[in-house]
Every structure is written in structure tokens, then in C-alpha cells.
Scaffold this motif. Structure first.
Motif, PDB file in Angstrom:
ATOM      1  N   LYS A  88       0.838  -1.200   0.000  1.00  0.00           N
ATOM      2  CA  LYS A  88       0.000   0.000   0.000  1.00  0.00           C
ATOM      3  C   LYS A  88       0.875   1.254   0.000  1.00  0.00           C
ATOM      4  CE  LYS A  88      -4.130  -1.887   2.280  1.00  0.00           C
ATOM      5  NZ  LYS A  88      -4.992  -1.830   3.493  1.00  0.00           N
ATOM      6  N   GLN A  89       1.961   1.213   0.796  1.00  0.00           N
ATOM      7  CA  GLN A  89       2.879   2.351   0.817  1.00  0.00           C
ATOM      8  C   GLN A  89       3.587   2.485  -0.520  1.00  0.00           C
ATOM      9  OE1 GLN A  89       3.391   4.731   3.297  1.00  0.00           O
ATOM     10  NE2 GLN A  89       4.484   5.675   1.580  1.00  0.00           N
ATOM     11  N   ASN A  90       3.954   1.336  -1.126  1.00  0.00           N
ATOM     12  CA  ASN A  90       4.591   1.371  -2.446  1.00  0.00           C
ATOM     13  C   ASN A  90       3.670   1.982  -3.487  1.00  0.00           C
ATOM     14  OD1 ASN A  90       6.862   0.185  -1.398  1.00  0.00           O
ATOM     15  ND2 ASN A  90       6.489  -1.839  -2.276  1.00  0.00           N
ATOM     16  N   ARG A  91       2.390   1.656  -3.380  1.00  0.00           N
ATOM     17  CA  ARG A  91       1.425   2.233  -4.325  1.00  0.00           C
ATOM     18  C   ARG A  91       1.336   3.743  -4.151  1.00  0.00           C
ATOM     19  NH1 ARG A  91      -4.914   0.640  -5.590  1.00  0.00           N
ATOM     20  NH2 ARG A  91      -5.415   2.617  -6.598  1.00  0.00           N
ATOM     21  N   ALA A  92       1.280   4.190  -2.905  1.00  0.00           N
ATOM     22  CA  ALA A  92       1.207   5.633  -2.649  1.00  0.00           C
ATOM     23  C   ALA A  92       2.459   6.343  -3.168  1.00  0.00           C
ATOM     24  CB  ALA A  92       1.028   5.883  -1.152  1.00  0.00           C
ATOM     25  N   ASP A  93       3.627   5.726  -2.932  1.00  0.00           N
ATOM     26  CA  ASP A  93       4.884   6.311  -3.424  1.00  0.00           C
ATOM     27  C   ASP A  93       4.908   6.333  -4.950  1.00  0.00           C
ATOM     28  OD1 ASP A  93       5.624   6.559  -0.792  1.00  0.00           O
ATOM     29  OD2 ASP A  93       6.932   4.802  -0.784  1.00  0.00           O
ATOM     30  N   LEU A  94       4.396   5.266  -5.558  1.00  0.00           N
ATOM     31  CA  LEU A  94       4.347   5.194  -7.021  1.00  0.00           C
ATOM     32  C   LEU A  94       3.512   6.342  -7.583  1.00  0.00           C
ATOM     33  CD1 LEU A  94       4.676   3.810  -9.790  1.00  0.00           C
ATOM     34  CD2 LEU A  94       2.720   2.368  -9.190  1.00  0.00           C
ATOM     35  N   GLU A  95       2.368   6.592  -6.987  1.00  0.00           N
ATOM     36  CA  GLU A  95       1.508   7.683  -7.458  1.00  0.00           C
ATOM     37  C   GLU A  95       2.212   9.022  -7.329  1.00  0.00           C
ATOM     38  OE1 GLU A  95      -2.281   7.573  -5.566  1.00  0.00           O
ATOM     39  OE2 GLU A  95      -2.814   5.587  -6.351  1.00  0.00           O
TER      40      GLU A  95
END
Length: 383
Positions: free
Chosen positions: A270-277
């Protein structure tokens, strides 16, 4: 110095460009005067007079997905290939991560799938070694960009490519090839034009628009150009480096705009997704929220048009997407009707089916392929 403006380089580029397109009249005309044409291109590059001509535009429908394609003239293809091979690809190859699998010699669609499957197997064995239940844990983050090629900013891409060479002449040619992709958006009012770089652009909505050229949008890459392919491979490399180096994700891969990341920790993903965005937004790219999701590995999942199913024993089934099976069943019936009407020969239908089947047998859809074999033999005959 400009490594592209070399007769041997340009002649080799043409030899590669004509492969698969030597039936075209434009290619044959070029070949009939190949030395003269090549010399003209060499001189135009050296003098700074070279400028790409207007592309031919058409719509390509591939597996139900409609894509706008702009095909460059043979002269521009030669220049783009020479530029790509001499300046871009050598640097891109040594700078990108191993698990970036698109448009690099020795890699491709099959390579990307193979690496993804390797990551699945390694993750499964890792859980076994830790004494965990391998089938009941693990998640995959799948991410996609909205209209990826349409929204790559030109200035940022040119800045990345400028790091590949110290020669101003080569950088000038790079800029020229990228600037040629800028779409004419003169239909926009001043307010729309001012905000255009910060909202997704869809070139399909404005195919074949003929404007006065007063307003150019400095983003978008033409599908069909080798420069565009290299841009698509390299432009998001900061995202790859972040996942692999900063976050230390062993099981991460990217194929152009399709990203996968496997991990036990759902909160970490979930954190990786937020960072990706966040990183994508800074790069001017837009995450496709519908296609970007975190899924458990003990349920069927799809990546690069392949449906996967991981069993409790660790067996990973590769399955053709259901739509692929349905399309082939419809195609067989249509071919049978065309043969009955005398509009198609049986040999052509056999070649079509053999070609499709040659790829399909690499998947685990044995029953479905058997049913299609029966249908083909019933309607058309043996193959």
C-alpha cells in the motif's frame, strides 16, 4: 560530431528498416536510389536541415484495444533507427534494471512474463524456507499508467536523453525527433491549453486533426517510432530504481507501462502504491486507478494478458485469457463461412489457425484448445 551522420550507419539502418516492409512502394523507391538517398540524409543531418516529415495516421485495433498509430516515412525511420542504435540504446541498456523487459534485444514480452513467473516461484519457496504456509500468504501490486505514451513530457525526456552524449549535434537531433511528436492542439482555448500539461491527454480523440499549428502540446510519443519505444522503456526508470534500490523490492518488474511488485506485507505494498503515485505525478504521468490494485496470490490474477493460478503445491498455471479463446472460436466460424462463400481458401484458414495454436499450446488451456481443434475439424477440416 554526430554518430548518426555516417554512411555505413545509415545504410545498415535502412537494411534493418526494409526487413518486413520491402513490399511497400516507398521502401522500393528508396532502395532503387539507396546511395543517393542515404547521402542526402547524411548531408541534411550534418547541415542541420533535416526535419522529420508528417506521419501517416491510422487506427490499430489489437485484441479489442484501439490504438492510434502514426507511421513515419521510410527516410525518418532510417534516421530514427540509426539514432536509436548509436545514441539511445547503448546507454539505456546499461542504465535500466534487469527486470525492465520491453524493447531491448534479448528481452520482450516472453522475457517479462518469465521473470514475473520466476518471482512468483522464488516468493513461494521463500515462504516455505521461513516455515510459513506458502499458499496462504503473499500479495501482488499491479499498476498501470493512463494513456502512457500520450502523456510523456518532452522536456523531461529530452533532459534524460541529453545525459547520453556530450555532443551538441547529437542532442539537437534528439530534440528534433522528440519535438516532431508534439500534437497540434489549436482547438484548445487559452485556459485549456494552460492546463493541458497537468491533465491526461488522449490522442485517439483527436486523430487526423488538421490545425494551423498555433498551439503545440509538448508531450505525447507516436506509437510506431523507435524513439518512442526507447522513451517508453527509459522515461519511468526513476520508478524502477526507487522500487529496486530505495525500497529494496526483489520481486519487482516493469514492461513499458505495466508494473508488478510481489511482497508478503500488504501494508508495505500500500505504501509502495502511494509512493508510485507520487513519483509518477512528479514525472507528469497518471496512474490508472482502475487497473492499479493489490491482489492475493492464492486467487487467480492477470498480468500482460495472461491469467495465472497458483496452486497449494506451488504449481503456477499459465492460462489464456477467456476473451482470447472466445475470439478464436468466433474467428473459426467466420472463416468457415468465408470458405463456404468462396471468399477464402481452406489453406488460408489452416495457416491462421496453426499460427494461433502455435502460441496457444505454450499455455495450460489443454481442454479449451482441444475443443477448438474439434470445432475447426468439424467446420473446416483437418489442419
Amino acid at each position: 560530431m554526430n554518430r548518426v551522420a555516417d554512411m555505413n550507419v545509415l545504410l545498415n539502418a535502412f537494411d534493418q528498416c526494409r526487413s518486413g516492409s520491402d513490399w511497400k512502394a516507398s521502401t522500393q523507391r528508396y532502395e532503387a536510389n539507396v546511395m543517393l538517398k542515404t547521402l542526402e540524409i547524411k548531408q541534411s543531418i550534418e547541415s542541420g536541415a533535416y526535419h522529420p516529415s508528417k506521419c501517416k495516421e491510422f487506427i490499430l485495433s489489437e485484441r479489442g484495444k484501439v490504438r492510434p498509430v502514426k507511421a513515419p516515412a521510410i527516410e525518418d525511420r532510417v534516421v530514427a533507427k540509426a539514432h536509436n542504435q548509436q545514441i539511445l540504446l547503448p546507454e539505456i541498456h546499461r542504465r535500466i534494471i534487469y527486470d525492465n523487459g520491453a524493447s531491448i534485444q534479448g528481452r520482450g514480452n516472453d522475457f517479462a512474463r518469465q521473470r514475473f513467473e520466476t518471482h512468483i516461484h522464488k516468493h513461494y519457496r521463500e515462504r516455505v524456507e521461513k516455515g510459513l504456509k506458502p499458499y496462504n500468504g503473499g500479495y501482488a501490486l499491479f499498476a498501470d499508467f493512463t494513456k502512457f505514451f500520450d502523456n510523456v513530457p518532452h522536456e523531461e525526456l529530452k533532459g534524460q536523453f541529453h545525459e547520453f552524449t556530450d555532443f551538441p549535434e547529437e542532442n539537437a537531433l534528439t530534440d528534433l525527433l522528440i519535438d516532431a511528436f508534439a500534437p497540434d492542439v489549436s482547438y484548445m482555448d487559452d485556459e485549456e491549453y494552460a492546463a493541458a500539461m497537468s491533465v491526461p491527454y488522449n490522442s485517439l480523440e483527436h486523430m487526423n486533426y488538421q490545425g494551423p499549428g498555433e498551439k503545440l502540446l509538448h508531450k505525447s510519443l507516436n506509437i510506431g517510432s523507435e524513439t518512442s519505444q526507447s522513451g517508453g522503456v527509459y522515461y519511468p526508470h526513476a520508478i524502477d530504481n526507487y522500487f529496486k534500490i530505495v525500497r529494496g523490492e526483489k520481486y519487482y518488474g516493469r514492461y513499458m507501462d505495466d508494473i508488478n511488485n510481489i511482497n508478503d506485507d500488504k501494508e508495505r505494498l500500500k505504501q509502495n502504491r502511494a509512493d508510485l503515485e507520487h513519483i509518477a505525478s512528479e514525472a507528469g504521468l497518471f496512474i490508472n486507478q482502475r487497473k492499479t490494485q493489490i491482489v492475493p496470490l492464492n486467487r487467480p490474477f492477470v498480468w500482460l494478458k495472461v491469467k495465472y493460478r497458483l496452486t497449494e503445491s506451488g504449481k503456477l498455471y499459465r492460462l489464456l485469457h477467456h476473451d482470447t479463446i472466445v475470439r478464436e472460436r468466433i474467428r473459426i466460424k467466420k472463416h468457415a463461412a468465408l470458405i463456404a462463400e468462396g471468399k477464402m481458401s481452406r489453406v488460408e484458414a489452416v495457416h491462421h489457425y496453426r499460427s494461433w495454436r502455435g502460441n496457444a499450446v505454450h499455455y495450460d488451456n489443454y481442454r479449451s484448445i482441444g475443443e477448438l481443434d474439434k470445432l475447426f475439424k468439424t467446420l473446416i477440416g483437418g489442419f
